[in-house]
Design an enzyme around this catalytic site. Structure first.
Site, mmCIF file in Angstrom:
data_model
loop_
_atom_site.group_PDB
_atom_site.id
_atom_site.type_symbol
_atom_site.label_atom_id
_atom_site.label_comp_id
_atom_site.label_asym_id
_atom_site.label_seq_id
_atom_site.Cartn_x
_atom_site.Cartn_y
_atom_site.Cartn_z
ATOM 1 N N LYS A 148 0.848 -1.185 0.000
ATOM 2 C CA LYS A 148 0.000 0.000 0.000
ATOM 3 C C LYS A 148 0.880 1.230 0.000
ATOM 4 O O LYS A 148 2.002 1.127 0.521
ATOM 5 C CB LYS A 148 -0.967 0.015 1.183
ATOM 6 N N TYR A 237 -4.526 3.806 6.565
ATOM 7 C CA TYR A 237 -5.045 2.875 7.586
ATOM 8 C C TYR A 237 -6.316 3.435 8.216
ATOM 9 O O TYR A 237 -7.260 2.700 8.497
ATOM 10 C CB TYR A 237 -4.004 2.622 8.676
HETATM 11 P P1 NDP Z 1 12.597 1.327 2.405
HETATM 12 O O1 NDP Z 1 13.180 2.598 1.927
HETATM 13 O O2 NDP Z 1 13.124 0.752 3.658
HETATM 14 O O3 NDP Z 1 12.742 0.217 1.272
HETATM 15 C C1 NDP Z 1 12.506 0.458 -0.071
HETATM 16 C C2 NDP Z 1 13.446 -0.398 -0.908
HETATM 17 O O4 NDP Z 1 13.083 -0.190 -2.279
HETATM 18 C C3 NDP Z 1 14.909 0.009 -0.816
HETATM 19 O O5 NDP Z 1 15.576 -0.627 0.244
HETATM 20 C C4 NDP Z 1 15.446 -0.441 -2.137
HETATM 21 O O6 NDP Z 1 15.687 -1.844 -2.082
HETATM 22 C C5 NDP Z 1 14.265 -0.267 -3.080
HETATM 23 N N1 NDP Z 1 14.370 0.942 -3.916
HETATM 24 C C6 NDP Z 1 14.454 0.935 -5.261
HETATM 25 N N2 NDP Z 1 14.545 2.170 -5.731
HETATM 26 C C7 NDP Z 1 14.552 3.003 -4.676
HETATM 27 C C8 NDP Z 1 14.654 4.407 -4.542
HETATM 28 N N3 NDP Z 1 14.746 5.230 -5.612
HETATM 29 N N4 NDP Z 1 14.642 4.931 -3.294
HETATM 30 C C9 NDP Z 1 14.514 4.150 -2.216
HETATM 31 N N5 NDP Z 1 14.425 2.792 -2.294
HETATM 32 C C10 NDP Z 1 14.428 2.222 -3.518
HETATM 33 O O7 NDP Z 1 11.014 1.559 2.487
HETATM 34 P P2 NDP Z 1 9.919 0.715 3.256
HETATM 35 O O8 NDP Z 1 10.360 -0.688 3.351
HETATM 36 O O9 NDP Z 1 9.566 1.420 4.494
HETATM 37 O O10 NDP Z 1 8.648 0.851 2.274
HETATM 38 C C11 NDP Z 1 8.542 0.141 1.060
HETATM 39 C C12 NDP Z 1 7.055 -0.021 0.692
HETATM 40 O O11 NDP Z 1 6.428 -0.785 1.693
HETATM 41 C C13 NDP Z 1 6.260 1.268 0.576
HETATM 42 O O12 NDP Z 1 5.332 1.159 -0.446
HETATM 43 C C14 NDP Z 1 5.550 1.376 1.902
HETATM 44 O O13 NDP Z 1 4.326 2.086 1.831
HETATM 45 C C15 NDP Z 1 5.303 -0.085 2.207
HETATM 46 N N6 NDP Z 1 5.232 -0.330 3.656
HETATM 47 C C16 NDP Z 1 4.164 -1.012 4.121
HETATM 48 C C17 NDP Z 1 4.030 -1.261 5.445
HETATM 49 C C18 NDP Z 1 2.877 -2.039 5.933
HETATM 50 O O14 NDP Z 1 2.725 -2.155 7.145
HETATM 51 N N7 NDP Z 1 2.081 -2.637 5.068
HETATM 52 C C19 NDP Z 1 5.007 -0.764 6.427
HETATM 53 C C20 NDP Z 1 6.137 -0.098 5.822
HETATM 54 C C21 NDP Z 1 6.214 0.106 4.476
HETATM 55 P P3 NDP Z 1 17.063 -2.473 -2.630
HETATM 56 O O15 NDP Z 1 18.148 -1.779 -1.886
HETATM 57 O O16 NDP Z 1 16.927 -3.905 -2.300
HETATM 58 O O17 NDP Z 1 17.089 -2.198 -4.099
#
Ligand code: NDP
Length: 393
Positions: A148, A237
């Site tokens: 989401k 949420y």
């Molecule tokens: P993070 O920044 O921790 O992770 C995002 C990952 O996406 C990065 O680690 C990287 O992975 C990859 N990525 C690729 N391109 C980019 C970029 N340009 N900038 C940043 N990251 C990039 O974010 P979250 O894990 O907090 O969030 C990711 C998704 O999950 C979002 O859509 C968020 O809304 C959702 N989310 C949902 C939650 C829930 O409870 N359902 C809770 C938290 C987040 P890599 O290094 O492996 O390439």
């Protein structure tokens, strides 16, 4: 059916085999198999009934919540990773027993089409990348489980839904609260009429956006990656709660946005949002999201004959449900279960049984339509009707 009762090599202690007077359940003194105990957690489905999942984006949420939850899943197993950081991906793969040949990056992602081990692609990327990777996953012949918010515009959601239909594949939006046991129980009780007709839902989701200390908050400040601010991230949420507790779709919204002046975090995305929804039955919702208040994750529903409060409502663990009805006040105890494993398994089972998931793409699209209406209302300074019509039917 297989029987796991102590079998032919067991002494005649099993019930029904020992004659009326023998003590029934006393184990023998020599090593001996015992009957299947009562299980608190479901066992995995039989081999071949688990779908292979690829996780795209190895960030904070994927590594702390999603990937560890496969251990509790019945019908889903993690078989592939997609990451822009090969070293990190190899490290994760080695810990979770994933073959190095099943690691992809954003350029090689499309080759996942040739990997029969992968059935489902789970997109855990910044919001603005969900649409592109969904379309590419469908092109590769995979089903999609998408974090989401589903995407950052209504049009993207529509394109994603159409792409799934064209490919004959399913899409589900990862609304974990719909599988969280306290929320599930709250909805069950409301639907049973436990608080009477729901008249009001209130819900607040807030936290401090902290890009200095939390890299996961850095892209959340950037509109081209996040699409929106606190509303898209956590206000969703509050919005979901109003929809699943009333069981209705809002017809009118009124939103107000307040950004702290000169705060660099809020140059591109909004901070505080207060919004109200009006439902066809006359029920109202009073909702908020914030990036600048101390943490809150609370949902309340008020009915004609009772009320409930979930506080916290949407934590990963440790949620609580208080139910007040004509019978009095009750803290509701529910069986603990991973909301993450539950949502993933639900999708795997929908794919295997060709059923529609509980939160398909249309659900994500509906939230985008409503959130867009909140922004429009805040811009225009007046209540607006929700554009229920979409080009996707
Ligand atoms: P993070 O920044 O921790 O992770 C995002 C990952 O996406 C990065 O680690 C990287 O992975 C990859 N990525 C690729 N391109 C980019 C970029 N340009 N900038 C940043 N990251 C990039 O974010 P979250 O894990 O907090 O969030 C990711 C998704 O999950 C979002 O859509 C968020 O809304 C959702 N989310 C949902 C939650 C829930 O409870 N359902 C809770 C938290 C987040 P890599 O290094 O492996 O390439």
């Amino acid at each position: 059916m297989l029987s796991f009762r102590a079998g032919s090599n067991a002494p005649a202690f099993a019930k029904g085999e020992s004659g009326g007077s023998a003590p029934p359940d006393i184990p023998p003194s020599h090593p001996s198999g015992r009957p299947l105990p009562q299980l608190d957690k479901d066992m995995p489905s039989e081999p071949g009934r688990r779908l292979g999942w690829a996780v795209v984006g190895l960030g904070k949420f994927a590594l702390n919540q999603v990937i560890p939850s496969f251990a509790e899943s019945r019908s889903s197993k993690i078989v592939a990773l997609v990451s822009g950081n090969r070293q990190k991906a190899e490290h994760v793969a080695s810990r979770y027993g994933i073959a190095a040949s099943n690691i992809y990056d954003y350029d090689t992602f499309d080759r996942i089409a040739d990997n029969d081990e992968v059935d489902v692609v789970y997109i855990v990327l910044p919001n603005a990348l969900h649409a592109e990777y969904t379309s590419r996953a469908f092109k590769a012949g995979k089903h999609v489980f998408c974090e989401k918010p589903m995407a950052v515009t209504v049009e993207e959601c529509e394109t994603m839904i159409r792409a799934g239909r064209d490919a004959g594949k399913k899409i589900m939006v990862a609304y974990r609260a719909r599988f969280e046991p306290h929320n599930v129980e709250a909805v069950r009780r409301v639907r049973e009429g436990g608080i009477g007709r729901v008249r009001l839902v209130t819900s607040d989701h807030g936290r401090i956006l902290d890009p200095k200390n939390d890299p996961a908050d850095q892209w959340r400040m950037v509109k081209s990656l996040a699409g929106g601010g606190s509303l898209y991230d956590i206000g969703i949420y509050s919005l979901q709660a109003a929809r699943y507790l009333t069981g209705e779709e809002p017809v009118e919204v009124f939103g107000q946005i307040s950004n702290t002046q000169d705060d660099p975090r809020f140059r591109e995305v909004e901070d505080l949002v207060a919004f109200q929804l009006r439902f066809p039955s006359g029920a109202l919702a009073n909702l908020s999201s914030s990036y600048s208040t101390s943490p809150v994750k609370r949902i309340q529903a008020f009915g004609e004959r009772g009320s409930l409060i979930l506080d916290p409502a949407t934590e990963y663990e440790g949620n609580r449900l208080i139910f007040r009805s004509e019978k009095g006040r009750e803290e509701v105890k529910v069986k603990a279960a991973s909301q993450f494993a539950a949502e993933m398994d639900h999708f795997s089972e929908c794919v295997m049984e060709n059923r529609d998931p509980k939160t398909p793409g249309e659900e994500g699209l509906r939230d985008l339509l409503i959130m867009q209406a909140v922004y429009r209302s805040a811009r225009e300074g007046k209540p607006v009707s929700v554009e229920a019509e979409s080009s996707v039917r």
